[in-house]
Design a protein around this motif. Sequence first.
Motif, PDB file in Angstrom:
ATOM      1  N   GLY A  24       0.820  -1.198   0.000  1.00 39.08           N
ATOM      2  CA  GLY A  24       0.000   0.000   0.000  1.00 39.08           C
ATOM      3  C   GLY A  24       0.861   1.258   0.000  1.00 39.08           C
ATOM      4  O   GLY A  24       0.571   2.233  -0.705  1.00 39.08           O
ATOM      5  N   SER A  25       1.943   1.227   0.796  1.00 39.88           N
ATOM      6  CA  SER A  25       2.861   2.371   0.846  1.00 39.88           C
ATOM      7  C   SER A  25       3.566   2.567  -0.495  1.00 39.88           C
ATOM      8  O   SER A  25       3.754   3.698  -0.956  1.00 39.88           O
ATOM      9  CB  SER A  25       3.901   2.158   1.952  1.00 39.88           C
ATOM     10  OG  SER A  25       3.286   2.133   3.219  1.00 39.88           O
ATOM     11  N   TYR A  28       1.156   4.104  -2.911  1.00 40.78           N
ATOM     12  CA  TYR A  28       0.995   5.519  -2.555  1.00 40.78           C
ATOM     13  C   TYR A  28       2.191   6.321  -3.045  1.00 40.78           C
ATOM     14  O   TYR A  28       2.050   7.436  -3.576  1.00 40.78           O
ATOM     15  CB  TYR A  28       0.843   5.634  -1.041  1.00 40.78           C
ATOM     16  CG  TYR A  28       0.505   7.008  -0.526  1.00 40.78           C
ATOM     17  CD1 TYR A  28      -0.241   7.910  -1.277  1.00 40.78           C
ATOM     18  CD2 TYR A  28       0.935   7.407   0.743  1.00 40.78           C
ATOM     19  CE1 TYR A  28      -0.549   9.170  -0.788  1.00 40.78           C
ATOM     20  CE2 TYR A  28       0.625   8.655   1.244  1.00 40.78           C
ATOM     21  CZ  TYR A  28      -0.106   9.537   0.476  1.00 40.78           C
ATOM     22  OH  TYR A  28      -0.404  10.773   0.966  1.00 40.78           O
ATOM     23  N   ALA A  31       1.924   6.828  -6.775  1.00 43.94           N
ATOM     24  CA  ALA A  31       0.876   7.819  -7.072  1.00 43.94           C
ATOM     25  C   ALA A  31       1.359   9.242  -6.790  1.00 43.94           C
ATOM     26  O   ALA A  31       1.096  10.168  -7.568  1.00 43.94           O
ATOM     27  CB  ALA A  31      -0.370   7.514  -6.237  1.00 43.94           C
ATOM     28  N   LEU A  32       2.082   9.413  -5.679  1.00 38.68           N
ATOM     29  CA  LEU A  32       2.579  10.750  -5.331  1.00 38.68           C
ATOM     30  C   LEU A  32       3.603  11.250  -6.343  1.00 38.68           C
ATOM     31  O   LEU A  32       3.593  12.426  -6.727  1.00 38.68           O
ATOM     32  CB  LEU A  32       3.198  10.723  -3.931  1.00 38.68           C
ATOM     33  CG  LEU A  32       2.211  10.636  -2.766  1.00 38.68           C
ATOM     34  CD1 LEU A  32       2.941  10.289  -1.481  1.00 38.68           C
ATOM     35  CD2 LEU A  32       1.457  11.952  -2.612  1.00 38.68           C
ATOM     36  N   ASN A  35       1.767  12.281  -9.322  1.00 40.64           N
ATOM     37  CA  ASN A  35       1.047  13.534  -9.086  1.00 40.64           C
ATOM     38  C   ASN A  35       1.959  14.747  -9.188  1.00 40.64           C
ATOM     39  O   ASN A  35       1.540  15.823  -9.622  1.00 40.64           O
ATOM     40  CB  ASN A  35       0.385  13.521  -7.704  1.00 40.64           C
ATOM     41  CG  ASN A  35      -0.886  12.701  -7.682  1.00 40.64           C
ATOM     42  OD1 ASN A  35      -1.423  12.368  -8.733  1.00 40.64           O
ATOM     43  ND2 ASN A  35      -1.373  12.381  -6.512  1.00 40.64           N
ATOM     44  N   SER A  51      -9.067   8.941  -8.602  1.00 41.35           N
ATOM     45  CA  SER A  51      -8.993   8.401  -7.246  1.00 41.35           C
ATOM     46  C   SER A  51     -10.254   7.622  -6.888  1.00 41.35           C
ATOM     47  O   SER A  51     -10.186   6.536  -6.295  1.00 41.35           O
ATOM     48  CB  SER A  51      -8.785   9.548  -6.253  1.00 41.35           C
ATOM     49  OG  SER A  51      -8.775   9.070  -4.928  1.00 41.35           O
ATOM     50  N   SER A 133       3.848  17.233  -3.170  1.00 48.91           N
ATOM     51  CA  SER A 133       3.594  15.853  -3.585  1.00 48.91           C
ATOM     52  C   SER A 133       4.902  15.079  -3.700  1.00 48.91           C
ATOM     53  O   SER A 133       4.993  13.913  -3.280  1.00 48.91           O
ATOM     54  CB  SER A 133       2.857  15.837  -4.920  1.00 48.91           C
ATOM     55  OG  SER A 133       2.539  14.524  -5.315  1.00 48.91           O
ATOM     56  N   THR A 136       6.219  14.436  -0.191  1.00 49.47           N
ATOM     57  CA  THR A 136       5.380  13.438   0.469  1.00 49.47           C
ATOM     58  C   THR A 136       5.793  12.044   0.010  1.00 49.47           C
ATOM     59  O   THR A 136       5.796  11.088   0.790  1.00 49.47           O
ATOM     60  CB  THR A 136       3.891  13.683   0.166  1.00 49.47           C
ATOM     61  OG1 THR A 136       3.533  15.002   0.586  1.00 49.47           O
ATOM     62  CG2 THR A 136       3.012  12.688   0.920  1.00 49.47           C
ATOM     63  N   VAL A 140       6.848   8.830   2.238  1.00 49.40           N
ATOM     64  CA  VAL A 140       6.290   7.480   2.083  1.00 49.40           C
ATOM     65  C   VAL A 140       7.411   6.469   1.828  1.00 49.40           C
ATOM     66  O   VAL A 140       7.354   5.321   2.282  1.00 49.40           O
ATOM     67  CB  VAL A 140       5.244   7.443   0.948  1.00 49.40           C
ATOM     68  CG1 VAL A 140       4.758   6.026   0.704  1.00 49.40           C
ATOM     69  CG2 VAL A 140       4.073   8.354   1.287  1.00 49.40           C
ATOM     70  N   THR A 144       8.148   3.224   4.106  1.00 47.30           N
ATOM     71  CA  THR A 144       8.307   1.857   3.608  1.00 47.30           C
ATOM     72  C   THR A 144       9.513   1.178   4.245  1.00 47.30           C
ATOM     73  O   THR A 144       9.448   0.016   4.657  1.00 47.30           O
ATOM     74  CB  THR A 144       8.460   1.862   2.070  1.00 47.30           C
ATOM     75  OG1 THR A 144       7.344   2.546   1.490  1.00 47.30           O
ATOM     76  CG2 THR A 144       8.514   0.452   1.529  1.00 47.30           C
TER      77      THR A 144
END
Length: 201
Positions: A24-25, A28, A31-32, A35, A51, A133, A136, A140, A144
Amino acid sequence: IQDATLSMSLKKHMANYSTVRIFGSLAYLVALLCNSVVFKYINYQILFLISGCCMFLAFAFLFSLDKDYYDEKRDEQEETKEEIKEEKRSLFRNRAFIFVLLFNLLTIGSYNVNSYYYPMYLNLLGILDTTYSLFTGLGVGVETIALFLCTFIFKKSKSYKLPLLLGGLFRVIFCLCVTFIKDPNVLIAVGMVFNGIGTGL
């Protein structure tokens, strides 16, 4: 609810939560990083639409969970009302449960408040959305790594308290960084690192 459902499913297969949560991390993080690029070319409405579609797919995957396992648990939990009440009373007499409950209430509660105000504060300091972003994503990435380390810390200490306390400590340091660091570039870099460690642990 999602984390609790995942934990129950993993318990049957004797799998470690962190080994699955780490995906999941990583998602993410990807995705960041995306972005940080697409913010310049796609408006917010489209991003929210993407999303929402991803969230819908995630809920669709819930139907692939092991239904028999939950039926077994439901059969095991057919108890009288008095037995259920006694279980709840005994739960709140458990010091370890009270400790975890209060710890999560304070740390997760304060973290959620911070997560709403932190980007707005950085924006006031002149940090762009694309930069936020990107950093961030750094946080993340650190999270991890911390998830990996959490498994080793638990194996060495044989206690869940140490990772919880370390995670809380790093989140306190994150709050102190926001309070005392005035340079926005230093703040976003250092703050994301400490916040990522705290979240991972």
